[in-house]
Design a protein around this motif. Structure first.
Motif, short mmCIF file in Angstrom:
data_model
loop_
_atom_site.label_atom_id
_atom_site.label_comp_id
_atom_site.label_asym_id
_atom_site.label_seq_id
_atom_site.Cartn_x
_atom_site.Cartn_y
_atom_site.Cartn_z
N ALA A 1 40.20 40.85 39.22
CA ALA A 1 39.43 42.03 39.63
C ALA A 1 38.93 42.81 38.42
CB ALA A 1 40.29 42.93 40.51
N GLU B 1 35.00 43.55 37.31
CA GLU B 1 34.53 44.91 36.99
C GLU B 1 33.90 44.97 35.60
OE1 GLU B 1 36.29 49.50 36.65
OE2 GLU B 1 37.58 47.85 37.28
N GLY C 1 33.60 39.48 44.97
CA GLY C 1 34.78 39.81 45.78
C GLY C 1 35.75 38.64 45.88
N ALA D 1 37.50 38.41 42.50
CA ALA D 1 38.44 39.53 42.32
C ALA D 1 39.71 39.35 43.15
CB ALA D 1 37.77 40.84 42.69
#
Length: 308
Positions: free
Chosen positions: A262, A266, A303, A306
């Motif tokens: 994750a 980011e 997603g 992550a």
């Protein structure tokens, strides 16, 4: 000259730049000009005295004499007659050649910072990087040549063994810089372009990180490692199954320790936004489209990565 309390290598850098460790962008060429001046002065003494020891004594201080440890007198002359062989470096590198057992590359405004970094790495026992040997008569940076294979065709589709070995090497590189004045108060020194294209392999083992370019400097582990994951795990590559990209991202995070997929997503998303903005400001429409595509990939698949 402004000096702070530094270790041996970092004090060398400060002397060579005539400033504190972090590069002064207002005078990008001053450090190399000073280095060349000193080398000419020493070479003149060596020719006139037939004694390198007398030439060394011509230096005005112990700090200046320390410069000679990077390139002993005459080393450049001995290698000048050898053939040059072009090398393929990172995407931003031009003019990279092999001469004998050395690599020659055009200097950039942070070359002297890189010299100090590579010397520091050697002093603390990190052997996975070239060693600086000074500058030749063409003004090119001289580094030891690291023999092995450097992958260049993306997607790389590296074996798990290679990925794990490279991740261990990257973690060792970051750990070796922690706490050094070269970090300028930040977490680590970042390579800036970590990937298979800047890693030397021998078989399944990653033996060295190479092509320390102008992007080298203080920063966060996460940002530097996220770029490595982007390249090593073939993230955003259309020809590689997303499930495989997810798996290799998890593999690298587990091997590096203390980093999550994750956090990688980011950091990369933020990096892509910054790069898009830079291309937009410079009027480079092609670059904007390229990073729009990368951001769309992150929006679609980030997603899944992550959640790995």
């Amino acid at each position: 000259m402004k000096l702070v309390k530094l270790g041996r290598v970092d004090r060398l850098l400060a002397v060579r730049l005539g400033q504190v460790v972090v590069d002064d962008q207002r005078h990008p060429g001053r450090g190399i000009d000073e280095y060349r001046r000193l080398r000419r002065r020493l070479a003149d003494h060596a020719r006139s005295s037939d004694s390198e020891s007398i030439a060394r004594s011509a230096c005005g201080s112990a700090d200046e004499r320390m410069l000679l440890e990077i390139a002993p007198l005459g080393e450049g002359d001995r290698m000048e007659e050898q053939d040059e062989w072009p090398l393929a470096g990172g995407a931003q590198t031009e003019g990279l050649v092999r001469v004998g057992d050395t690599t020659r590359r055009p200097p950039h405004h942070r070359s002297l910072y890189v010299d100090a970094l590579l010397l520091h790495l050697a002093e603390v026992g990190f052997v996975g990087a070239p060693h600086p040997l000074g500058y030749d008569h063409h003004g090119r940076q001289i580094l030891t040549f690291v023999d092995g294979e450097v992958p260049h065709a993306a997607p790389y589709r590296l074996s798990d063994a290679r990925i794990l070995s490279a991740t261990t090497l990257i973690r060792g590189f970051h750990d070796a810089t922690t706490g050094s004045p070269l970090c300028a108060g930040l977490e680590v020194v970042c390579h800036g372009d970590l990937g298979p294209h800047n890693t030397v392999f021998r078989g399944e083992e990653a033996v060295a990180l190479i092509d320390f370019d102008a992007d080298v400097g203080p920063g966060r582990r996460l940002d530097d490692f996220a770029h490595a994951v982007w390249c090593f795990a073939d993230l955003t590559e259309a020809d590689v199954a997303v499930a495989e990209q997810v798996r290799k991202t998890r593999l690298m995070c587990d091997a590096y320790v203390d980093v999550t997929p994750a956090a990688i997503v980011e950091a990369l998303t933020a990096r892509f936004h910054r790069a898009r903005g830079q291309h937009l400001a410079a009027g480079r429409s092609g670059g904007v489209r390229a990073f729009d595509d990368l951001l769309q990939w992150m929006k679609r698949f980030g997603g899944r990565v992550a959640a790995a």
